[in-house]
Motif scaffolding. Structure first.
Motif, PDB file in Angstrom:
ATOM      1  N   SER A 105       3.528  -6.203   9.370  1.00  0.00           N
ATOM      2  CA  SER A 105       3.336  -4.871   8.805  1.00  0.00           C
ATOM      3  C   SER A 105       4.680  -4.163   8.832  1.00  0.00           C
ATOM      4  N   HIS A 135     -10.121  -2.197   7.320  1.00  0.00           N
ATOM      5  CA  HIS A 135      -9.825  -3.598   7.567  1.00  0.00           C
ATOM      6  C   HIS A 135      -9.170  -4.264   6.350  1.00  0.00           C
ATOM      7  N   LEU A 136      -8.382  -5.287   6.681  1.00  0.00           N
ATOM      8  CA  LEU A 136      -7.817  -6.195   5.692  1.00  0.00           C
ATOM      9  C   LEU A 136      -8.556  -7.521   5.764  1.00  0.00           C
ATOM     10  N   ASP A 150      -7.919  -5.410  11.679  1.00  0.00           N
ATOM     11  CA  ASP A 150      -8.054  -3.964  11.829  1.00  0.00           C
ATOM     12  C   ASP A 150      -6.709  -3.329  11.495  1.00  0.00           C
ATOM     13  N   SER A 151      -6.652  -2.659  10.362  1.00  0.00           N
ATOM     14  CA  SER A 151      -5.377  -2.100   9.915  1.00  0.00           C
ATOM     15  C   SER A 151      -4.927  -0.921  10.762  1.00  0.00           C
ATOM     16  N   ARG A 152      -5.846  -0.308  11.522  1.00  0.00           N
ATOM     17  CA  ARG A 152      -5.454   0.826  12.364  1.00  0.00           C
ATOM     18  C   ARG A 152      -4.674   0.359  13.579  1.00  0.00           C
ATOM     19  N   ARG A 179      -0.076   4.506   1.928  1.00  0.00           N
ATOM     20  CA  ARG A 179       0.045   4.379   3.381  1.00  0.00           C
ATOM     21  C   ARG A 179       1.474   4.111   3.827  1.00  0.00           C
ATOM     22  N   GLU A 203       0.865  -1.178   0.000  1.00  0.00           N
ATOM     23  CA  GLU A 203       0.000   0.000   0.000  1.00  0.00           C
ATOM     24  C   GLU A 203       0.898   1.222   0.000  1.00  0.00           C
ATOM     25  N   PHE A 231      -3.783  -3.041  13.835  1.00  0.00           N
ATOM     26  CA  PHE A 231      -3.148  -4.290  13.395  1.00  0.00           C
ATOM     27  C   PHE A 231      -3.403  -5.414  14.403  1.00  0.00           C
ATOM     28  N   ARG A 257      -6.826  -5.682   0.799  1.00  0.00           N
ATOM     29  CA  ARG A 257      -7.495  -4.548   1.425  1.00  0.00           C
ATOM     30  C   ARG A 257      -9.004  -4.721   1.224  1.00  0.00           C
ATOM     31  N   TYR A 286       2.572  -5.186   3.702  1.00  0.00           N
ATOM     32  CA  TYR A 286       2.061  -6.300   4.495  1.00  0.00           C
ATOM     33  C   TYR A 286       2.636  -7.596   3.938  1.00  0.00           C
TER      34      TYR A 286
END
Length: 835
Positions: free
Chosen positions: A78, A129-130, A146-148, A65, A62, A150, A124, A69
């Motif tokens: 990450s 979320h992933l 939850d990507s925020r 960002r 990504e 992880f 993604r 990943y």
């Protein structure tokens, strides 16, 4: 017998085709040689990431960002995309439970590889979320991340419809408008299938006797938005690349694999009665690179160029004959692929049990097509509105008659003895305002080839050993924002720059590389992207020659400053003048004294790729030797030598007793009488010294005659003692009836039985090494005897103190020599050879 002859004929044709392309490679570059070879320990600007797990084969970049990943075996990471080797990383362990592990072993699966959770899907899902899936010990599971924060979600869902059971099977996935398009071998039956899941209507391929997918192994998938900027109201399509068994030829080809491409429509809803929850738009065609049915697809890459109608697909193929390692690179246009899917169909003939061209009438609307404005105007708004005869035709005619052939009907590159496993492509605009495609090709033994497409040929810029231990490269991801390439394999993830301009140290090196990322600015070789952004005024003055690779430098010969090496040898010896060429495409050119060019001959000179060997040197071989690297019409000075051939080794000067120098008075004010007095005094002193030396020499000669005899005692004794008698050992000399004036005595029969390590004098120091200019440049190995053109070279290993031979061994050797000579008549005069 006929089948065997057919197979042999096809094999011969295959070999002939490969040989033809390789022979033509000299002109069109089909069998290109990497210009530079970079070993593992020579790579700079390389970053690595690895943990205690293995199999880092799932990568999700990504760029916006700044995150990479990584899905591995039993863990998800990450990483900072700008520097993956930074210590700050996030990790989510996702191991299988002990119960699942035990159940996997009971199924007979491999406890070393299969009974783990291999992360196969990492996408993604939305802004927060992933979505991830793993094999989970042959019981696939999927979950959200939850990507925020992880953090792995506590809720999981069954993944048998989305993820393969076997971690070794080919698997591809793509997420389009909430629909998860996957292709693999699902469920425990291990049947190949192309599916769509999640929030759109679930669809899959038809299971029939005709096999829409015949033992398929999937390689890659791509979305082509064909609905954009078209007036016919077409639909977006998903293209799949895979290999499957041959079905359309005679039985002699059965069992062979062939590369294929299939497509489905994004808005496909399946049929209403026929092909319910099955694809109504599934069509496939054969993908040819250089030899149909005898090549398989290893990797495919979709190069998006702004608009969908300019999309290009690159494919890496290998020969499926195990005794013939060969790889090929081909490229395909979306327009050529469309023409094949709009062409005639194939039909299965039950009488002959093979597929052939369908010659009958094709129903309307055209089977396998997406819903367009023309379909809607006739009342067919979705695939469920299609008539039964159209759906029946699709079910029985999934294969197209025409084959998808590469651009210009031939491969871009063919390499023997190399297996390409992955390909990634980047398009670069060079200084000549032409776009060039840069290929990154991973091999099955941990090497990376960086190549550029120039016209219809490929120039391999360099090959790099990116992994220390051989292992297949399993993933390649390009970051345009970071100008970086990410490489995934079993042992870890690597990050290397796309450019690599700093390795070119001269204008010639920079131009000859033909690296579209790099250009010469008059001082250094720098990347043109950074130079355009930071040095906009100087960008137009940069030099690059992509088409020819030899223009832009001031001269055609580079005679830059180079330290000259001195070689001095004795007449008759051999000398090697090394010339290490960095480029594999260059040839060495030797010149003597600036003008005379050297050639291979049967005389004294031997030209090789690593240097110039001069055998049985003569004085006329002395001179100045220069080695130039000649490549593509340019010459660059690599090595310079000054060779001196001597008739004999110069005598060493005794620095411990310097010869006194008598300074004669030369003052102008001194009178002539004083000068005469000094001359007479000097002559008198020299005369006295000569008389004294004569007396001393006469005395020493008399004493030598007295001591030049052997003292033979008992001839039956075999032991010999080597004694040094001096004034410090006078008492011992008197006891042994010897002389006390420091002469060497050999006394047979009275060797001491004391330990050889007691009271023994230290060994003499080794002779000092020759100066550096007296080395002949020929490297030798310890304890090795090498024969080169009649001359032998031996290097004696100098042992450590702990391994020094004892003095007893030297005594034994001397004893053996004297034993052989003890019956010989002894003469009065000492023989030099007996000591």
């Amino acid at each position: 017998m006929v089948k065997q002859m057919t197979r042999c004929l096809v094999v011969l044709c295959t070999i002939s085709a490969i040989g033809y392309y390789s022979s033509e490679g000299s002109s069109v570059g089909l069998d290109a040689t990497p210009r530079i070879t970079v070993a593992y320990n020579e790579i700079s600007d390389l970053r690595r990431f690895s943990s205690r797990v293995s199999n880092y084969s799932t990568l999700l970049l990504e760029d916006e960002r700044g995150i990479l990943y990584v899905g591995a075996r039993g863990a998800i990471f990450s990483l900072n995309s700008s520097n993956i080797s930074q210590r700050y990383q996030k990790a989510i362990p996702w191991e299988v439970t002990a119960q699942k592990h035990e159940e996997c072993m009971k199924k007979g699966k491999n406890n070393q590889t299969e009974c783990f959770n291999h992360i196969r899907l990492l996408l993604r899902f939305n802004e927060t979320h992933l979505y991830a899936c793993g094999t989970y010990a042959f019981s696939p599971l999927c979950t959200y991340i939850d990507s925020r924060t992880f953090v792995l979600s506590s809720e999981t869902e069954e993944g048998k419809e989305k993820c393969p059971y076997d971690p070794a099977k080919g698997y591809i996935s793509i997420l389009v408008d909430g629909g998860l398009y996957t292709a693999s071998r699902y469920e425990f039956r291990n049947l190949p299938d192309i599916r769509r899941n999640l929030f759109q209507r679930s669809l899959k391929t038809e299971e029939s006797n005709l096999h829409w997918l015949n033992d398929a192994e999937f390689v890659s998938a791509a979305l082509v938005p064909e609905s954009m900027n078209v007036e016919v109201g077409d639909d977006d399509k998903i293209y799949y690349f895979f290999n499957e068994k041959v079905v359309e030829e005679s039985s002699s080809f059965l069992g062979s694999k062939t590369a294929s491409i299939a497509r489905v429509c994004k808005s496909d809803l399946g049929g209403k009665k026929i092909l319910q929850r099955k694809w109504t738009s599934f069509l496939k065609a054969r993908l040819v690179c250089y030899m149909p049915f005898y090549e398989v697809l290893q990797s495919a890459y979709t190069l998006e160029l702004g608009t969908w109608d300019t999309t290009i697909f690159y494919g890496a193929f290998v020969s499926q004959w195990k005794n013939m390692e060969a790889s090929a690179i081909c490229r395909y246009s979306i327009s050529d692929i469309q023409k094949v899917f709009e062409g005639p169909y194939m039909e299965y003939q039950y009488s002959s049990r093979k597929w052939s061209r369908y010659e009958g009438e094709v129903p309307s609307p055209r089977p396998g097509s997406c819903i367009t404005n023309e379909f809607r105007s006739n009342g067919f708004n979705t695939s469920q509105d299609l008539p039964n005869n159209v759906l029946d035709f699709v079910k029985l005619h999934p294969l197209m008659y025409e084959k998808v052939r590469p651009i210009e009907e031939q491969p871009l590159l063919m390499k023997r003895n190399i297996i390409y496993t992955r390909i990634a492509v980047d398009r670069v605009k060079a200084l000549d305002n032409v776009y060039y495609d840069v290929l990154f090709l991973g091999t099955d033994d941990g090497w990376l080839h960086k190549a550029v497409v120039i016209g219809s040929a490929v120039h391999i810029i360099e090959e790099m050993q990116v992994y220390k231990f051989p292992q297949p490269i399993e993933k390649l991801v390009i970051s345009k924002k970071q100008n970086t390439l990410y490489i995934g394999a079993q042992s870890g993830v690597l990050q290397i720059p796309l450019f690599g301009c700093s390795q070119y140290i001269s204008c010639y090196d920079c131009i000859l590389a033909r690296n579209p990322y790099c250009a010469w600015d008059g001082h250094v070789c720098r990347d043109i992207i950074g130079a355009k952004n930071r040095y906009i005024n100087d960008w137009t003055q940069m030099t690059q020659d992509m088409q020819n690779g030899n223009g832009g430098c001031l001269n055609s010969t580079d005679d830059g400053p180079l330290k000259k090496k001195v070689r001095t040898v004795i007449k008759g010896n051999d000398v090697l003048l090394q010339c290490d060429l960095r480029s594999n495409l260059a040839r060495p050119q030797w010149y003597v004294n600036g003008t005379n060019k050297l050639y291979n001959s049967e005389g004294h000179t031997r030209l090789g790729v690593d240097g110039l060997l001069i055998t049985d040197t003569l004085p006329e071989h002395s001179g100045e030797y220069n080695c130039y690297s000649e490549e593509n019409g340019l010459q660059s000075l690599i090595a310079a030598y000054s060779l001196n051939v001597l008739l004999e080794l110069p005598k060493e000067k005794n620095l411990s007793t310097p010869t006194p120098i008598i300074q004669l008075p030369t003052a102008a004010s001194q009178s002539s009488s004083n000068i005469q007095f000094i001359y007479i005094s000097t002559i008198t002193i020299l005369g006295v010294l000569c008389m004294v030396l004569s007396v001393v020499l006469l005395y020493v000669s008399c004493q030598q005659k007295k001591k030049g005899k052997y003292a033979v005692r008992n001839s039956r004794s075999l032991n010999v003692e080597l004694q040094t008698v001096s004034s410090q050992f006078k008492e011992k000399a008197e006891e042994s009836n010897s002389y006390s004036d420091g002469c060497l005595q050999i006394i047979p029969g009275e060797a001491s039985t004391m330990s050889p390590h007691k009271d023994m004098p230290p060994p003499p120091p080794p002779p000092p090494p020759l100066p550096s200019e007296f080395t002949n440049g020929i490297s030798t190995l310890p304890n090795m005897l090498r024969k080169m053109n009649g001359n032998s070279y031996m290097l004696l290993r100098q042992n450590e103190e702990s391994s020094l031979p004892s003095y007893n061994s030297f005594t034994e050797e001397l004893s053996k020599i004297l034993e052989k000579r003890k019956h010989t008549q002894l003469v009065e005069k000492l023989d030099e050879s007996s000591v």
